[in-house]
Design a protein around this motif. Sequence first.
Motif, short mmCIF file in Angstrom:
data_model
loop_
_atom_site.label_atom_id
_atom_site.label_comp_id
_atom_site.label_asym_id
_atom_site.label_seq_id
_atom_site.Cartn_x
_atom_site.Cartn_y
_atom_site.Cartn_z
N ASN A 28 -76.63 68.97 -12.96
CA ASN A 28 -76.28 69.30 -14.27
C ASN A 28 -77.01 69.33 -15.10
OD1 ASN A 28 -74.63 71.31 -15.31
ND2 ASN A 28 -73.53 69.53 -16.33
N ARG A 29 -77.48 67.83 -15.12
CA ARG A 29 -78.39 67.18 -16.55
C ARG A 29 -80.37 67.22 -15.91
NH1 ARG A 29 -73.85 65.72 -16.25
NH2 ARG A 29 -72.23 65.12 -18.01
N HIS A 30 -80.06 68.29 -14.46
CA HIS A 30 -81.26 68.32 -13.99
C HIS A 30 -81.83 67.06 -13.59
CE1 HIS A 30 -81.49 72.11 -15.15
NE2 HIS A 30 -80.90 71.80 -16.15
N CYS A 31 -81.11 66.09 -13.43
CA CYS A 31 -81.89 64.41 -13.40
C CYS A 31 -82.44 64.19 -11.38
CB CYS A 31 -80.59 63.63 -12.99
SG CYS A 31 -80.61 61.74 -12.76
N ASP B 194 -81.45 55.06 -16.53
CA ASP B 194 -81.03 55.27 -17.86
C ASP B 194 -80.02 54.80 -18.04
OD1 ASP B 194 -79.42 57.64 -19.67
OD2 ASP B 194 -81.43 58.41 -19.56
N HIS B 195 -79.37 54.16 -19.29
CA HIS B 195 -78.06 54.00 -19.78
C HIS B 195 -76.95 54.74 -20.22
CE1 HIS B 195 -80.35 54.23 -23.81
NE2 HIS B 195 -78.55 54.43 -24.23
N THR B 196 -77.58 55.80 -20.58
CA THR B 196 -76.41 57.08 -20.76
C THR B 196 -75.71 57.70 -19.61
OG1 THR B 196 -77.62 57.51 -22.76
CG2 THR B 196 -76.27 59.42 -21.70
N LEU B 197 -76.55 57.77 -18.03
CA LEU B 197 -76.65 57.82 -17.30
C LEU B 197 -75.50 56.91 -16.45
CD1 LEU B 197 -79.40 60.32 -15.21
CD2 LEU B 197 -77.39 61.00 -16.24
N ARG B 198 -75.77 55.95 -16.38
CA ARG B 198 -75.28 54.67 -15.68
C ARG B 198 -73.60 54.36 -16.71
NH1 ARG B 198 -76.74 49.13 -14.65
NH2 ARG B 198 -74.77 48.13 -13.27
N MET C 176 -71.56 57.12 -17.45
CA MET C 176 -71.61 58.62 -16.90
C MET C 176 -70.73 58.32 -15.83
SD MET C 176 -72.52 62.41 -16.42
CE MET C 176 -74.16 61.37 -14.62
N LEU C 177 -71.63 58.01 -14.94
CA LEU C 177 -71.87 57.45 -13.62
C LEU C 177 -70.39 56.18 -13.15
CD1 LEU C 177 -74.96 57.80 -12.20
CD2 LEU C 177 -73.48 59.59 -11.26
N GLU C 178 -70.59 55.91 -13.81
CA GLU C 178 -69.48 54.83 -14.35
C GLU C 178 -67.88 55.11 -14.31
OE1 GLU C 178 -71.81 50.00 -13.90
OE2 GLU C 178 -71.35 50.72 -16.32
N GLY C 179 -67.80 56.02 -15.50
CA GLY C 179 -67.38 57.11 -16.43
C GLY C 179 -66.18 57.41 -15.62
#
Length: 149
Positions: free
Chosen positions: A96-99, A113-117, A119-122
């Motif tokens: 969904n984030r085109h990653c 990417d600290h923002t993705l990290r 999100m994933l940990e959340g």
Amino acid sequence: MTLPVAAKVVSIADGMAADTVTLDEAGRNRRRIAMTSDGGIRFLLDLSEARLLRHGDGLQLSDGRIIAVRAKPEPLYRVHPQDALHLLRLAWHLGNRHCPAQIDREFILIRRDHTLRAMLEGLGAEVEDIEAPFDPEGGAYDGGHHHHD
């Protein structure tokens, strides 16, 4: 001196290659560029269209030699899900984030990417810093890509 041209990507067996070229994922996503193999062979990559060169592909030079493509390790996250359904949910959020992501039965690899990290940990994933070759899935319209065990 005219450089040999690599206009064709071929499958290769161990020992067939004259040399290797080791590139990160971004460096393997090419159509036309002058390159130098790991052992110093200079050549021109000249493909009909841009494509992601995969670890293990061979670049056939106009003089008959083959250069094996090697994926260079790069800083990644290995994302560990709680179970198979959780893996699907995590993959959906990344998509969904085109990653760009390399998907395995047991984990997902993505660029750091600290923002993705966060999100994933959340979302309940365990995220591990690693250095590894990155071979992400191709797009839906490029013929797909499947990882084998």
